[in-house]
Design an enzyme around this catalytic site. Structure first.
Site, PDB file in Angstrom:
ATOM      1  N   ARG A  80      86.050  27.085  83.915  1.00 43.64           N
ATOM      2  CA  ARG A  80      86.066  26.094  84.996  1.00 43.64           C
ATOM      3  C   ARG A  80      84.652  25.893  85.557  1.00 43.64           C
ATOM      4  NH1 ARG A  80      90.396  27.215  89.571  1.00 43.64           N
ATOM      5  NH2 ARG A  80      88.779  28.646  90.305  1.00 43.64           N
ATOM      6  N   LYS A 183      85.042  22.337  91.070  1.00 38.77           N
ATOM      7  CA  LYS A 183      84.972  23.224  92.233  1.00 38.77           C
ATOM      8  C   LYS A 183      83.587  23.061  92.869  1.00 38.77           C
ATOM      9  CE  LYS A 183      86.900  27.646  93.617  1.00 38.77           C
ATOM     10  NZ  LYS A 183      88.188  27.232  94.181  1.00 38.77           N
ATOM     11  N   GLU A 219      97.051  18.426  97.427  1.00 39.54           N
ATOM     12  CA  GLU A 219      96.735  19.856  97.562  1.00 39.54           C
ATOM     13  C   GLU A 219      96.932  20.310  98.999  1.00 39.54           C
ATOM     14  OE1 GLU A 219      93.599  22.039  95.363  1.00 39.54           O
ATOM     15  OE2 GLU A 219      92.657  20.064  95.312  1.00 39.54           O
TER      16      GLU A 219
END
Ligand SMILES: *Cc1c(COP(=O)(O)O)cnc(C)c1O
Length: 339
Positions: A80, A183, A219
């Site tokens: 990621r 992220k 989210e």
């Protein structure tokens, strides 16, 4: 570290002995260097400071009953981290270099890994930012990779406790085809107005909805959303959310437990039919949701009548934390030992 009060450790930053750094310059990564300073010397024109070229990761190391330190699915964090770097046109940290950095920083700070049974763990924070001086808007030619660790207390000191969440429609965290799937620190900056508004209203966190129709759940602040209905684990499919490794793991465990799993769009009104709802991420593993308030129609969706987490959420929570601390078998090979 006999003097440490591990059971009352907060979920915050605490100084440890060492961190690891490396600089990408002239097209290649330099060696991983060990530092005992908490500070970085950064150029004032670094793109990470001006244009938000910054990404990070978060993972934990757990002490087992056998005295061995366990890392949970670090390869997924490495992958990621590469995906996020590419998304922001930054120099990715190769998986092998990521591995070496995190194992080294844990080994150097072994005495800060909280003991088994304390409910605490060692949080590992890799970060990457553009460190080259630029004024025009373009990707930096230089990057700084840093990994530090800090022991963190259990998210729920008094045991897992369901929380209240607020649906917010006047702030978007990310847009489809934006940076929501990376992220990136910038996504957090963008979400703060909503998070602060929710906290000020007495809610534990915010639920973001899709930024196109404002109809579907995206989210829960810095965590993914899931719900349980008729022995089914349901979690949103969306182009603007960060794919949580905890959520991925819960989907697998739900399948192992004979549940059906679905990753699909979830309309806000569907909340009325869910038996359990929760937020999931590395920090808390699972934060069961007691109530969700939707200010648009003044509606409250309730998931826990007696203030207790639902049975399926608890079963998933116990199974996953059991694997992380080595109390349960690890059939999927998610654990790596740190020697
Ligand atoms: C890190 C993060 C999560 C949780 O991901 P995990 O891999 O489970 O820790 C969820 N949402 C956002 C926005 C995040 O940044």
């Amino acid at each position: 570290m006999e003097h440490m009060d591990w059971k009352n450790l907060p979920f915050g930053y605490m100084k440890t002995d060492y961190n690891i750094r490396s600089v990408y310059r002239n097209g290649k990564w330099g060696p991983l260097e060990i530092s005992d300073s908490e500070y970085l010397s950064v150029h004032m024109a670094a793109t990470g400071l001006h244009y938000g070229q910054e990404i990070f990761e978060g993972l934990k190391a757990y002490m087992g009953k056998d005295g061995r330190i366990r890392l949970f699915r670090w390869e997924e964090n490495a992958k990621r981290f590469i995906k996020s770097a590419k998304g922001l046109i930054m120099a990715p940290v190769p998986q092998e270099m990521f591995r070496e950095a995190i194992f080294k920083v844990i080994s150097l700070n072994k005495k800060y890994v909280p003991p088994y049974g304390s409910g605490a763990s060692l949080y590992i924070r890799p970060l990457l930012f553009g460190s080259g001086a630029e004024v025009g808007v373009k990707p930096s030619g230089e990057y700084m990779f840093v990994v530090f660790v800090t022991p963190v207390g259990p998210y729920f000191r008094e045991g897992v406790k369901p929380v209240d969440m607020l649906i917010i429609r006047d702030v978007d965290r990310a847009a489809p085809k934006g940076t929501g799937t990376f992220k990136a620190g910038g996504n957090y900056a963008a979400s703060l107005r909503a998070i602060v508004a929710a906290r000020d209203g007495g809610y534990a966190n915010v639920i973001f909805v899709d930024s196109v129709e404002r109809k579907y759940i995206d989210e829960c602040g810095p965590a993914n959303f899931f719900a349980i209905k008729n022995n089914k684990y349901i979690t949103p499919a969306s182009e603007s959310i960060l794919e949580s490794i905890t959520n991925m793991s819960l989907l697998t465990l739900a399948g192992d437990m004979g549940m059906e799993t679905e990753r699909r769009k979830i309309a806000v009104e569907e909340l009325a039919g869910f038996e359990e709802a929760g937020a999931c991420g590395t920090a808390a593993v699972i934060s069961p949701i007691a109530r969700i308030f939707d200010p648009q129609n003044n509606k409250v969706y309730e998931f826990c009548k007696d203030g207790k987490p639902g049975p399926v959420s608890m079963k998933l929570y116990n199974r996953l934390t059991g694997i992380q601390y080595g109390d349960e078998p690890d059939p999927h090979g998610w654990i790596t030992f740190v020697e």
